[in-house]
Design an enzyme around this catalytic site. Structure first.
Site, short mmCIF file in Angstrom:
data_model
loop_
_atom_site.label_atom_id
_atom_site.label_comp_id
_atom_site.label_asym_id
_atom_site.label_seq_id
_atom_site.Cartn_x
_atom_site.Cartn_y
_atom_site.Cartn_z
N MET A 127 -3.48 -8.34 14.75
CA MET A 127 -2.21 -8.21 13.92
C MET A 127 -1.52 -7.36 15.06
O MET A 127 -2.07 -6.36 16.16
CB MET A 127 -2.25 -7.05 12.85
N ASP B 104 -7.59 -15.90 1.67
CA ASP B 104 -7.75 -14.60 2.39
C ASP B 104 -6.67 -13.63 1.37
O ASP B 104 -5.40 -13.56 1.51
CB ASP B 104 -7.22 -14.55 3.76
N GLY B 105 -7.41 -12.53 0.84
CA GLY B 105 -6.65 -11.39 0.45
C GLY B 105 -6.88 -11.17 -0.94
O GLY B 105 -6.71 -11.92 -1.80
N MET C 220 -2.98 -17.35 2.46
CA MET C 220 -2.90 -15.77 2.15
C MET C 220 -2.47 -15.65 0.77
O MET C 220 -1.56 -16.20 -0.02
CB MET C 220 -1.89 -15.20 3.28
N MET D 218 -2.50 -13.11 13.27
CA MET D 218 -1.17 -12.62 12.64
C MET D 218 -0.23 -12.17 13.72
O MET D 218 0.09 -10.70 13.94
CB MET D 218 -1.38 -11.55 11.43
N GLY E 89 -5.61 -4.71 4.37
CA GLY E 89 -6.88 -4.86 3.49
C GLY E 89 -6.57 -4.05 2.39
O GLY E 89 -5.40 -3.19 2.34
N HIS F 255 -8.32 -14.76 12.87
CA HIS F 255 -6.90 -14.91 12.22
C HIS F 255 -5.91 -14.26 13.04
O HIS F 255 -5.66 -12.98 13.01
CB HIS F 255 -6.98 -14.38 10.68
N SER G 15 -14.39 -9.64 6.09
CA SER G 15 -13.24 -9.40 7.21
C SER G 15 -13.35 -8.07 7.74
O SER G 15 -13.67 -7.19 6.99
CB SER G 15 -11.90 -9.37 6.23
N ASP H 278 -9.37 -10.18 11.89
CA ASP H 278 -7.87 -10.07 11.77
C ASP H 278 -6.97 -9.43 13.06
O ASP H 278 -7.49 -8.46 13.51
CB ASP H 278 -7.40 -9.40 10.59
N HIS I 102 -14.86 -12.83 9.78
CA HIS I 102 -13.23 -12.77 9.70
C HIS I 102 -12.90 -11.83 10.48
O HIS I 102 -13.12 -10.80 10.19
CB HIS I 102 -12.77 -13.06 8.43
C1 DX5 Z 1 -4.71 -9.34 5.53
C2 DX5 Z 1 -6.00 -9.81 6.38
C3 DX5 Z 1 -7.19 -10.06 5.42
C4 DX5 Z 1 -7.62 -8.50 4.93
C5 DX5 Z 1 -8.47 -8.84 3.64
O1 DX5 Z 1 -3.62 -9.22 6.09
O2 DX5 Z 1 -5.64 -11.02 6.83
O3 DX5 Z 1 -8.38 -10.68 6.06
O4 DX5 Z 1 -8.69 -8.09 5.76
O5 DX5 Z 1 -8.71 -7.41 3.06
P1 DX5 Z 1 -9.11 -7.52 1.63
O6 DX5 Z 1 -10.37 -8.48 1.19
O7 DX5 Z 1 -9.37 -6.20 1.35
O8 DX5 Z 1 -7.63 -7.87 0.80
ZN ZN Z 2 -7.23 -12.46 7.33
#
Ligand code: DX5
Ligand code: ZN
Length: 223
Positions: A39, A182-183, A139, A70, A146, A68, A10, A37, A35
């Site tokens: 937001m 994910d997460g 999730m 969000m 992260g 992804h 990610s 993200d 990946h």
């Molecule tokens: C969180 C994201 C993840 C995030 C995961 O909202 O969707 O993709 O980057 O990070 P880690 O692996 O550090 O939990």
């Molecule tokens: Zn993600």
């Protein structure tokens, strides 16, 4: 499920000041997917990147780019992200009023549709759209940041989804469907998630906040 899972670093946890170098290291180190993200500060508290950065990422990698979203009202941006180079595009079930239509539109625009579920959203929310999706993103943290801790009940959810997909396959489903988790993935939760039935693991901190990304990826793949 057999080990190991596919690995999707990610980029949220990467160094954005040298993103192309970060991507090259994980690509040469055997990453399967990138990946990304997105937001919007509404659906989740954080703000990250938009199509411009996806376009820049697309130019420096041959790996599939897995975006992804969000964001609220994702329909407004599907075309932009796919034009920017997203191969896979996941939307949150919680953000889509007409999920079936949104997933069909992603496919029509030429990307592989994914549907993501927050930890508190039951699997029943996606039962009716399984035929439309390439991957389900479970999730295992509340989305937005992260480096959060893996929510343990996610393991049962992964196993239940795996069971649902096996039933579907037994009933003659045409295409396989991937489970992405994910997460909060680290070497311990990676093993647990794969054993529970995950196919693809997203990992940010467990790769990009380690001194040696390639070694960190190897650890995540260890059974
Ligand atoms: C969180 C994201 C993840 C995030 C995961 O909202 O969707 O993709 O980057 O990070 P880690 O692996 O550090 O939990
Ligand atoms: Zn993600």
């Amino acid at each position: 499920m057999t080990m190991p899972c596919f690995l999707a670093p990610s980029l949220l946890s990467a160094n954005f000041g040298k993103l192309a170098d970060e991507i090259r290291v994980v690509e040469e180190g055997g990453a399967d997917v990138l990946h990304v993200d997105v937001m919007d500060g509404h659906f989740v508290p954080n703000i990250s990147i938009g199509p411009l950065v996806v376009e820049a990422i697309r130019k420096v990698t041959r790996l599939p780019v897995d975006v992804h979203l969000m964001i609220e009202e994702p329909d407004r941006y599907l075309a932009d992200f796919i034009a920017a180079g997203a191969d896979r595009l996941s939307v949150h079930v919680e953000a889509c009023t007409h999920l079936n239509r949104t997933l069909a539109e992603i496919r029509r625009l030429g990307a592989q549709p994914g549907v993501a579920l927050n930890p508190s959203t039951p699997l029943s929310a996606i039962e009716e759209v399984l035929e439309e999706v390439f991957q389900v993103v479970l999730m295992s943290v509340n989305p937005g940041f992260g480096g959060q801790k893996f929510i343990p009940s996610s393991l049962k959810k992964i196993a239940r989804l795996r069971w649902m997909l096996e039933q579907r396959q037994a009933q003659g489903a045409k295409e396989p469907l991937w489970i992405q988790v994910d997460g909060g993935i680290n070497s311990e939760t990676a093993r647990q998630a794969c054993q529970a039935g995950a196919d693809i693991l997203v990992a940010g901190h467990a790769i990009f906040r380690q001194p040696d990304y390639v070694q960190a990826m190897a650890q995540l793949r260890q059974p």
